[in-house]
Design an enzyme around this catalytic site. Structure first.
Site, PDB file in Angstrom:
ATOM      1  N   HIS A   1       0.740  -1.176   0.050  1.00 14.12           N
ATOM      2  CA  HIS A   1      -0.046  -0.282  -0.192  1.00 14.12           C
ATOM      3  C   HIS A   1       0.787   1.005  -0.035  1.00 14.12           C
ATOM      4  O   HIS A   1       0.579   2.335  -0.825  1.00 14.12           O
ATOM      5  CB  HIS A   1      -0.945   0.017   1.100  1.00 14.12           C
ATOM      6  CG  HIS A   1      -1.810  -1.125   1.295  1.00 14.12           C
ATOM      7  ND1 HIS A   1      -2.836  -1.158   0.361  1.00 14.12           N
ATOM      8  CD2 HIS A   1      -1.769  -2.196   1.895  1.00 14.12           C
ATOM      9  CE1 HIS A   1      -3.516  -2.211   0.382  1.00 14.12           C
ATOM     10  NE2 HIS A   1      -3.185  -2.978   1.579  1.00 14.12           N
TER      11      HIS A   1
ATOM     12  N   GLU B   1      10.033  15.489   3.813  1.00 11.09           N
ATOM     13  CA  GLU B   1      10.615  16.353   5.218  1.00 11.09           C
ATOM     14  C   GLU B   1      11.237  15.227   6.150  1.00 11.09           C
ATOM     15  O   GLU B   1      10.571  14.284   6.490  1.00 11.09           O
ATOM     16  CB  GLU B   1       9.540  16.982   5.988  1.00 11.09           C
ATOM     17  CG  GLU B   1       9.898  17.677   7.394  1.00 11.09           C
ATOM     18  CD  GLU B   1       8.686  18.447   7.999  1.00 11.09           C
ATOM     19  OE1 GLU B   1       9.001  18.577   9.110  1.00 11.09           O
ATOM     20  OE2 GLU B   1       7.821  18.461   7.441  1.00 11.09           O
TER      21      GLU B   1
END
Length: 408
Positions: A241, A265
């Site tokens: 997934h 990030e």
């Protein structure tokens, strides 16, 4: 002294590992509540219970955080077999309940029967936002293909703000440095994964995972989407997934001429591996990455095509090139193997070259004893050993990605 030791030993019996004590569930059916097989536990709990991840004051502590599978309606209960205040008057237990209340939003249930009755409303739950991708994964246990959907949502979707407050609580348990985001900023995009399942002939949706992306401004008229958080919930991990979600998000932003490139990030090691796999999968059909061009070295054509067509920056495109070149290289051929090794080490050597330039500057301004100290840190033999170790680690990572591509 003996009395003190005996007291410490007795008090130690009231310490509990909070990762074991916290019990999480995604509940689809009433029977799931009592089914131990549906329980999973946090990887981390230090943000609430300290670096030791220990709660004091209880025996048999169990902190139940059960969520309905779709809407994430929450049941919160604290259970224990005994409490330290039952035997010791002057000792206070930790406020384990208060810590959980700091992160879960209001509206949770503390009664199991009330929670089970709320499961009947799951049929009214529908995924938020717009559908952008559908895929299927074969489930061996069920003997059938399961359908999943990825939706893009934002705060204008009715009920999404409250749903997201419940969803983000999982971050505290599965991302080591997790923090909640300021959702009131309209530059956030949310991508949600749901499973379609059947209950008594009715189609329902279960939450699988999600990603948050912040759209940074790039002068003069571009944006740089930066992945901030990504989590696939534990019952769904290892099924592919994450790759589906990341590839879908990349393709979504590729369609926007305003997007400069896509970044992340403070990416974790696992995220970097996932990104490598997805970007190689996307780039392998680009003309500039064709097998005959890989052996000519990393080129500006590769960097520009990856950026223009797939919003991949130059640094990431370089890694893609190295992985695809490894796949195309006959590693039993000594000459080709050497050429590949030198190509990768040339990139890895970058930080060492920077250190050497700094050393040249230091020679002009440092005293002899200071210079010797710095020189010892830049020992040439040590550099070679670290470079070889780095190359072998990269090679192992790349081979795992190539093996995964072969299975995809």
């Amino acid at each position: 002294m003996a009395d003190v030791n005996a007291m410490e030993k007795k008090l130690a019996e009231y310490k509990c590992d909070t990762n074991d004590a916290i019990c999480l569930k995604l509940v689809r059916f009433p029977e799931d509540v009592e089914d131990e097989g549906t329980t999973f536990h946090p990887e981390y709990s230090h943000q609430l219970y300290g670096d030791d991840e220990v709660a004091f004051g209880y025996k048999g502590l169990q902190i139940q955080l059960y969520y309905s599978a779709g809407n994430l309606t929450t049941l919160f209960k604290v259970k224990y077999s005994s409490k330290v205040t039952e035997k010791f008057d002057c000792v206070e237990p930790d406020d384990v309940e208060g810590k959980i209340r700091e992160i879960i939003p209001q509206g949770f249930s503390c009664n199991t029967d009330d929670f089970i009755s709320l499961l009947e409303k799951e049929g009214n739950f529908k995924p938020f936002g717009s559908l952008i991708h559908t895929y299927s994964i074969h489930n061996e246990e069920a003997g059938e293909d399961i359908t999943y959907q990825i939706h893009k949502a934002d705060l204008s979707c009715p009920g999404f703000h409250e749903y997201h407050e419940r969803l983000q609580t999982f971050l505290m348990w599965f991302i080591e440095t997790a923090s909640f985001i300021d959702v009131d900023d309209d530059r956030w995009d949310f991508f949600l994964v749901f499973e379609k399942y059947n209950k008594d002939g009715e189609t329902l949706f279960a939450t699988v995972g999600y990603m948050t992306v912040y759209n940074y401004y790039v002068y003069p008229d571009k944006t740089r989407p930066r992945v901030s958080q990504m989590l696939i919930l534990p019952p769904f991990q290892g099924e592919g997934h994450g790759a589906q979600l990341l590839e879908t998000v990349h393709r979504f932003y590729c369609n926007s001429p305003k997007v400069q490139d896509i970044t992340a990030e403070d990416p974790s090691e696992n995220y970097v591996k996932l990104r490598d796999f997805v970007l190689v999968k996307l780039c392998q059909s680009l003309p500039s990455f064709s097998a005959d061009k890989l052996f000519l070295g990393f080129s500006e054509d590769m960097a520009s095509e990856a950026q223009e067509k797939l919003k991949i920056n130059k640094k990431h495109a370089r890694r893609v090139y190295e992985i695809l070149r490894l796949r195309a290289t006959d590693m039993s051929d000594e000459e080709k193997t050497r050429a590949y090794r030198l190509e990768v080490k040339k990139r890895l050597f970058g930080p060492y070259k920077k250190n050497q330039r700094e050393m040249t500057k230091m020679r002009k301004c440092l005293r002899p004893e200071e210079l010797l100290s710095q020189a010892n840190q830049l020992d040439t033999q040590l550099q070679h050993e670290e470079l070889e170790r780095g190359y072998q680690e990269v090679l192992a990572e790349y081979r795992r990605i190539i093996e995964r591509l072969a299975r995809a």
